[in-house]
Design an enzyme around this catalytic site. Structure first.
Site, mmCIF file in Angstrom:
data_model
loop_
_atom_site.group_PDB
_atom_site.id
_atom_site.type_symbol
_atom_site.label_atom_id
_atom_site.label_comp_id
_atom_site.label_asym_id
_atom_site.label_seq_id
_atom_site.Cartn_x
_atom_site.Cartn_y
_atom_site.Cartn_z
ATOM 1 N N ASP A 82 -54.240 -27.249 -40.994
ATOM 2 C CA ASP A 82 -55.482 -28.031 -40.881
ATOM 3 C C ASP A 82 -56.239 -27.677 -42.097
ATOM 4 O OD1 ASP A 82 -57.203 -29.415 -39.613
ATOM 5 O OD2 ASP A 82 -57.717 -28.143 -38.018
ATOM 6 N N GLU A 134 -59.019 -36.473 -46.795
ATOM 7 C CA GLU A 134 -60.323 -36.510 -46.308
ATOM 8 C C GLU A 134 -61.301 -36.464 -47.380
ATOM 9 O OE1 GLU A 134 -60.828 -33.019 -43.734
ATOM 10 O OE2 GLU A 134 -62.957 -33.197 -43.745
ATOM 11 N N GLY A 208 -62.250 -33.170 -34.069
ATOM 12 C CA GLY A 208 -63.447 -33.008 -33.032
ATOM 13 C C GLY A 208 -62.983 -33.524 -31.829
ATOM 14 N N ILE A 230 -57.191 -30.954 -31.621
ATOM 15 C CA ILE A 230 -57.815 -30.184 -30.333
ATOM 16 C C ILE A 230 -57.716 -28.828 -30.917
ATOM 17 C CG2 ILE A 230 -57.639 -29.518 -27.835
ATOM 18 C CD1 ILE A 230 -57.824 -32.539 -28.420
ATOM 19 N N SER A 231 -59.162 -28.251 -30.764
ATOM 20 C CA SER A 231 -58.953 -26.786 -31.255
ATOM 21 C C SER A 231 -59.860 -26.016 -30.230
ATOM 22 C CB SER A 231 -59.393 -26.611 -32.745
ATOM 23 O OG SER A 231 -59.608 -25.018 -32.983
#
Ligand code: 13P
Length: 287
Positions: A82, A134, A208, A230-231
Protein backbone atom coordinates in the site's frame (compact mmCIF):
# COMPACT_ATOMS: atom_id res chain seq x y z
CA UNK A 1 -6.62 -20.64 -7.29
CA UNK A 2 -4.01 -19.61 -4.78
CA UNK A 3 -1.65 -16.70 -5.42
CA UNK A 4 -2.60 -14.77 -8.54
CA UNK A 5 -1.79 -11.40 -10.09
CA UNK A 6 -3.77 -8.42 -8.80
CA UNK A 7 -5.27 -7.91 -12.25
CA UNK A 8 -6.65 -11.47 -12.21
CA UNK A 9 -8.56 -10.61 -9.05
CA UNK A 10 -9.74 -7.20 -10.23
CA UNK A 11 -10.76 -8.07 -13.82
CA UNK A 12 -13.66 -10.40 -12.88
CA UNK A 13 -14.60 -8.07 -10.02
CA UNK A 14 -14.92 -5.14 -12.40
CA UNK A 15 -16.77 -7.19 -15.04
CA UNK A 16 -19.28 -8.47 -12.50
CA UNK A 17 -19.32 -5.30 -10.40
CA UNK A 18 -18.32 -6.56 -7.00
CA UNK A 19 -15.61 -5.19 -4.72
CA UNK A 20 -12.70 -7.18 -3.31
CA UNK A 21 -11.52 -6.16 0.16
CA UNK A 22 -7.88 -5.09 0.22
CA UNK A 23 -7.11 -5.32 3.91
CA UNK A 24 -4.07 -3.82 5.65
CA UNK A 25 -2.67 -6.44 8.00
CA UNK A 26 -0.33 -5.57 10.87
CA UNK A 27 1.19 -8.94 11.84
CA UNK A 28 0.95 -12.68 11.21
CA UNK A 29 -2.21 -13.04 13.35
CA UNK A 30 -4.12 -10.50 11.32
CA UNK A 31 -2.83 -11.97 8.03
CA UNK A 32 -4.13 -15.34 9.22
CA UNK A 33 -7.52 -13.91 10.19
CA UNK A 34 -7.97 -12.09 6.85
CA UNK A 35 -7.11 -15.25 4.89
CA UNK A 36 -9.46 -17.29 7.11
CA UNK A 37 -12.29 -14.89 6.25
CA UNK A 38 -11.56 -15.30 2.53
CA UNK A 39 -11.61 -19.10 2.79
CA UNK A 40 -14.78 -19.10 4.90
CA UNK A 41 -16.59 -16.83 2.41
CA UNK A 42 -15.05 -18.32 -0.76
CA UNK A 43 -14.00 -14.77 -1.61
CA UNK A 44 -10.99 -13.45 -3.49
CA UNK A 45 -8.76 -11.39 -1.20
CA UNK A 46 -6.04 -8.77 -1.38
CA UNK A 47 -3.73 -8.64 1.64
CA UNK A 48 -1.98 -5.28 1.96
CA UNK A 49 1.01 -4.08 3.91
CA UNK A 50 1.78 -0.46 4.68
CA UNK A 51 5.40 0.67 4.41
CA UNK A 52 5.44 1.00 8.19
CA UNK A 53 4.44 -2.66 8.58
CA UNK A 54 7.11 -3.71 6.06
CA UNK A 55 9.74 -1.72 7.97
CA UNK A 56 8.56 -3.03 11.35
CA UNK A 57 8.35 -6.75 10.51
CA UNK A 58 10.73 -6.95 7.55
CA UNK A 59 9.73 -8.13 4.06
CA UNK A 60 11.28 -11.59 4.51
CA UNK A 61 9.23 -12.35 7.62
CA UNK A 62 6.00 -11.07 6.03
CA UNK A 63 6.63 -13.04 2.87
CA UNK A 64 7.52 -16.24 4.77
CA UNK A 65 4.20 -15.95 6.62
CA UNK A 66 2.39 -15.25 3.35
CA UNK A 67 3.76 -18.30 1.54
CA UNK A 68 3.14 -20.58 4.53
CA UNK A 69 -0.41 -19.32 5.10
CA UNK A 70 -1.48 -19.35 1.45
CA UNK A 71 -0.07 -22.79 0.59
CA UNK A 72 -3.01 -24.76 -0.81
CA UNK A 73 -5.47 -21.89 -0.30
CA UNK A 74 -8.65 -22.37 -2.33
CA UNK A 75 -9.34 -18.70 -3.16
CA UNK A 76 -7.51 -16.17 -5.36
CA UNK A 77 -5.17 -14.11 -3.17
CA UNK A 78 -2.63 -11.36 -3.84
CA UNK A 79 -0.09 -9.57 -1.65
CA UNK A 80 -0.02 -5.81 -2.26
CA UNK A 81 2.18 -2.97 -0.99
CA UNK A 82 0.00 0.00 0.00
CA UNK A 83 0.99 3.71 -0.39
CA UNK A 84 4.73 3.60 -0.95
CA UNK A 85 6.65 6.74 -1.92
CA UNK A 86 10.01 5.00 -1.37
CA UNK A 87 11.40 3.36 -4.52
CA UNK A 88 13.83 1.23 -2.47
CA UNK A 89 10.98 -0.35 -0.51
CA UNK A 90 9.07 -0.91 -3.77
CA UNK A 91 12.08 -2.71 -5.26
CA UNK A 92 12.61 -4.78 -2.12
CA UNK A 93 8.98 -5.93 -1.97
CA UNK A 94 8.89 -6.76 -5.70
CA UNK A 95 12.13 -8.69 -5.41
CA UNK A 96 10.78 -10.57 -2.38
CA UNK A 97 7.57 -11.61 -4.14
CA UNK A 98 4.77 -9.05 -3.59
CA UNK A 99 2.21 -9.28 -6.41
CA UNK A 100 1.56 -5.55 -6.72
CA UNK A 101 2.54 -2.15 -5.39
CA UNK A 102 0.97 1.29 -5.01
CA UNK A 103 3.64 3.77 -5.99
CA UNK A 104 2.46 6.86 -4.12
CA UNK A 105 4.15 9.82 -5.76
CA UNK A 106 1.14 12.05 -5.15
CA UNK A 107 3.41 14.60 -3.45
CA UNK A 108 5.25 15.11 -6.77
CA UNK A 109 4.11 17.06 -9.81
CA UNK A 110 2.07 14.95 -12.22
CA UNK A 111 4.94 15.12 -14.75
CA UNK A 112 7.50 13.73 -12.29
CA UNK A 113 5.00 11.25 -10.91
CA UNK A 114 4.33 9.95 -14.44
CA UNK A 115 8.03 9.62 -15.27
CA UNK A 116 8.68 7.60 -12.11
CA UNK A 117 5.49 5.53 -12.36
CA UNK A 118 6.53 4.43 -15.87
CA UNK A 119 9.78 3.15 -14.33
CA UNK A 120 7.92 1.38 -11.52
CA UNK A 121 5.56 -0.30 -14.01
CA UNK A 122 8.56 -1.51 -16.03
CA UNK A 123 10.23 -2.84 -12.89
CA UNK A 124 7.03 -4.52 -11.65
CA UNK A 125 6.44 -6.20 -15.03
CA UNK A 126 9.88 -7.81 -14.84
CA UNK A 127 8.55 -9.70 -11.78
CA UNK A 128 5.11 -10.32 -13.30
CA UNK A 129 3.68 -7.84 -10.79
CA UNK A 130 1.07 -5.08 -11.14
CA UNK A 131 0.95 -1.41 -10.19
CA UNK A 132 -1.63 0.89 -8.66
CA UNK A 133 -1.19 4.56 -9.55
CA UNK A 134 -2.16 7.75 -7.73
CA UNK A 135 -1.75 11.41 -8.65
CA UNK A 136 -3.86 13.04 -5.93
CA UNK A 137 -3.11 12.35 -2.29
CA UNK A 138 -6.01 10.76 -0.44
CA UNK A 139 -7.01 12.91 2.52
CA UNK A 140 -5.89 11.56 5.90
CA UNK A 141 -2.75 9.98 7.30
CA UNK A 142 -2.32 6.22 6.71
CA UNK A 143 0.43 4.67 8.83
CA UNK A 144 2.47 7.85 8.75
CA UNK A 145 1.91 8.65 5.05
CA UNK A 146 -0.37 11.45 3.80
CA UNK A 147 -1.91 14.62 5.15
CA UNK A 148 -5.23 15.74 6.63
CA UNK A 149 -5.48 18.56 4.08
CA UNK A 150 -7.97 17.86 1.26
CA UNK A 151 -5.87 17.19 -1.82
CA UNK A 152 -5.86 19.14 -5.04
CA UNK A 153 -7.82 17.25 -7.70
CA UNK A 154 -6.61 16.89 -11.26
CA UNK A 155 -8.92 17.17 -14.25
CA UNK A 156 -10.38 14.03 -15.80
CA UNK A 157 -8.15 14.60 -18.86
CA UNK A 158 -5.01 14.65 -16.70
CA UNK A 159 -6.11 11.44 -14.93
CA UNK A 160 -6.85 9.65 -18.20
CA UNK A 161 -3.58 10.78 -19.73
CA UNK A 162 -1.66 9.54 -16.67
CA UNK A 163 -3.41 6.16 -16.74
CA UNK A 164 -2.82 5.68 -20.49
CA UNK A 165 0.83 6.73 -20.47
CA UNK A 166 1.90 5.10 -17.21
CA UNK A 167 0.40 1.68 -17.95
CA UNK A 168 -0.90 1.23 -14.38
CA UNK A 169 -3.36 -1.62 -13.74
CA UNK A 170 -5.59 0.14 -11.23
CA UNK A 171 -6.01 3.82 -10.38
CA UNK A 172 -6.75 5.50 -7.03
CA UNK A 173 -8.47 8.88 -7.52
CA UNK A 174 -9.55 11.33 -4.83
CA UNK A 175 -13.36 11.22 -4.75
CA UNK A 176 -14.13 12.85 -1.41
CA UNK A 177 -12.89 9.75 0.44
CA UNK A 178 -10.44 9.85 3.36
CA UNK A 179 -8.28 7.48 5.36
CA UNK A 180 -9.21 6.93 8.98
CA UNK A 181 -12.36 7.93 10.78
CA UNK A 182 -15.05 9.98 8.94
CA UNK A 183 -16.27 12.69 11.31
CA UNK A 184 -19.33 13.14 9.04
CA UNK A 185 -20.61 11.15 6.09
CA UNK A 186 -18.38 12.10 3.12
CA UNK A 187 -19.75 13.60 -0.10
CA UNK A 188 -18.52 11.13 -2.65
CA UNK A 189 -18.00 11.85 -6.33
CA UNK A 190 -19.57 8.72 -7.85
CA UNK A 191 -19.51 10.25 -11.31
CA UNK A 192 -15.74 10.63 -11.21
CA UNK A 193 -15.39 6.88 -10.63
CA UNK A 194 -17.74 6.14 -13.54
CA UNK A 195 -15.96 8.58 -15.84
CA UNK A 196 -12.55 7.02 -15.17
CA UNK A 197 -13.76 3.42 -15.41
CA UNK A 198 -15.90 4.01 -18.52
CA UNK A 199 -13.07 5.82 -20.32
CA UNK A 200 -10.25 3.41 -19.44
CA UNK A 201 -11.87 0.03 -18.80
CA UNK A 202 -9.63 -0.18 -15.72
CA UNK A 203 -10.77 -0.74 -12.15
CA UNK A 204 -10.63 2.02 -9.55
CA UNK A 205 -9.17 1.48 -6.07
CA UNK A 206 -11.34 2.88 -3.30
CA UNK A 207 -9.28 4.20 -0.41
CA UNK A 208 -10.74 5.06 2.98
CA UNK A 209 -13.16 2.13 3.06
CA UNK A 210 -13.69 2.22 6.82
CA UNK A 211 -16.92 3.89 7.83
CA UNK A 212 -18.72 4.06 4.48
CA UNK A 213 -22.37 3.00 4.42
CA UNK A 214 -23.71 -0.04 2.58
CA UNK A 215 -25.38 2.35 0.13
CA UNK A 216 -22.12 4.22 -0.53
CA UNK A 217 -20.24 0.95 -1.05
CA UNK A 218 -22.92 -0.29 -3.41
CA UNK A 219 -22.83 2.87 -5.58
CA UNK A 220 -19.03 2.89 -5.69
CA UNK A 221 -18.73 -0.80 -6.52
CA UNK A 222 -21.35 -0.56 -9.26
CA UNK A 223 -19.37 2.37 -10.69
CA UNK A 224 -16.21 0.25 -10.90
CA UNK A 225 -14.41 0.37 -7.52
CA UNK A 226 -13.21 -3.23 -7.68
CA UNK A 227 -10.49 -2.85 -5.00
CA UNK A 228 -11.77 -1.62 -1.64
CA UNK A 229 -9.14 -0.67 0.93
CA UNK A 230 -9.87 -1.38 4.58
CA UNK A 231 -7.36 -0.52 7.29
CA UNK A 232 -8.83 1.41 10.22
CA UNK A 233 -11.63 -1.15 10.68
CA UNK A 234 -9.02 -3.89 11.19
CA UNK A 235 -7.07 -1.80 13.69
CA UNK A 236 -10.25 -1.11 15.63
CA UNK A 237 -11.50 -4.71 15.60
CA UNK A 238 -8.07 -5.94 16.69
CA UNK A 239 -7.44 -3.39 19.43
CA UNK A 240 -10.98 -3.30 20.86
CA UNK A 241 -11.18 -7.09 21.08
CA UNK A 242 -7.72 -7.15 22.70
CA UNK A 243 -8.75 -4.49 25.22
CA UNK A 244 -11.95 -6.32 25.99
CA UNK A 245 -10.07 -9.58 26.54
CA UNK A 246 -7.35 -7.95 28.63
CA UNK A 247 -9.87 -6.22 30.89
CA UNK A 248 -11.49 -9.60 31.59
CA UNK A 249 -8.07 -11.20 32.09
CA UNK A 250 -7.22 -8.51 34.63
CA UNK A 251 -10.47 -8.75 36.52
CA UNK A 252 -10.20 -12.57 36.69
CA UNK A 253 -6.39 -12.58 37.04
CA UNK A 254 -6.12 -15.20 34.25
CA UNK A 255 -3.46 -14.55 31.63
CA UNK A 256 -3.50 -16.71 28.50
CA UNK A 257 -1.93 -15.18 25.36
CA UNK A 258 -3.31 -17.89 23.09
CA UNK A 259 -6.85 -16.94 24.15
CA UNK A 260 -6.02 -13.32 23.40
CA UNK A 261 -4.86 -14.29 19.89
CA UNK A 262 -8.00 -16.35 19.33
CA UNK A 263 -10.25 -13.46 20.39
CA UNK A 264 -8.52 -10.84 18.23
CA UNK A 265 -8.40 -13.26 15.28
CA UNK A 266 -12.14 -13.91 15.51
CA UNK A 267 -12.90 -10.19 15.70
CA UNK A 268 -10.79 -9.42 12.61
CA UNK A 269 -12.22 -12.37 10.67
CA UNK A 270 -15.77 -11.27 11.50
CA UNK A 271 -15.06 -7.70 10.33
CA UNK A 272 -13.63 -8.92 7.00
CA UNK A 273 -16.52 -11.36 6.43
CA UNK A 274 -18.99 -8.50 6.95
CA UNK A 275 -17.21 -6.42 4.31
CA UNK A 276 -17.11 -9.31 1.84
CA UNK A 277 -20.87 -9.70 2.13
CA UNK A 278 -21.51 -5.97 1.69
CA UNK A 279 -19.11 -5.68 -1.27
CA UNK A 280 -20.46 -8.82 -2.95
CA UNK A 281 -17.16 -10.74 -3.11
CA UNK A 282 -18.49 -13.68 -1.05
CA UNK A 283 -18.82 -16.81 -3.19
CA UNK A 284 -16.81 -15.30 -6.07
CA UNK A 285 -13.69 -17.40 -5.61
CA UNK A 286 -14.56 -19.47 -8.68
CA UNK A 287 -15.85 -16.98 -11.27
P1 13P B 1 -9.21 3.21 6.03
O1 13P B 1 -8.13 3.24 7.08
O2 13P B 1 -10.10 4.39 6.10
O3 13P B 1 -9.96 1.93 6.05
O4 13P B 1 -8.49 3.32 4.60
C1 13P B 1 -7.66 2.29 4.19
C2 13P B 1 -6.88 2.66 3.00
O5 13P B 1 -7.37 3.34 2.10
C3 13P B 1 -5.52 2.11 2.87
O6 13P B 1 -4.83 2.64 1.80
Amino acid sequence: MGIVALRDILRPALENRYGVPAVNIVNSDTMHAVLAAASAEASPIIVQTSVKTVRTLGPEVIYANWTAMTRGIGVPAALHLDHCPDRDVISECLRTGWNSVLFDASAMSVVDNLAQTIEVVREARSYGADVEGEIESITGVEDGIGSDEPSERQSLEVCLDFIARSGVDVFAPAIGNAHGHYAASPKLDYQRVRDIVDSTGLPVALHGGTGLSDQQFSELVSGGCAKVNISTALKRAYMHSALDYLQTAQSENRWEPLHLMKRTGEAVEHMVVEHMRILGSSGRANP
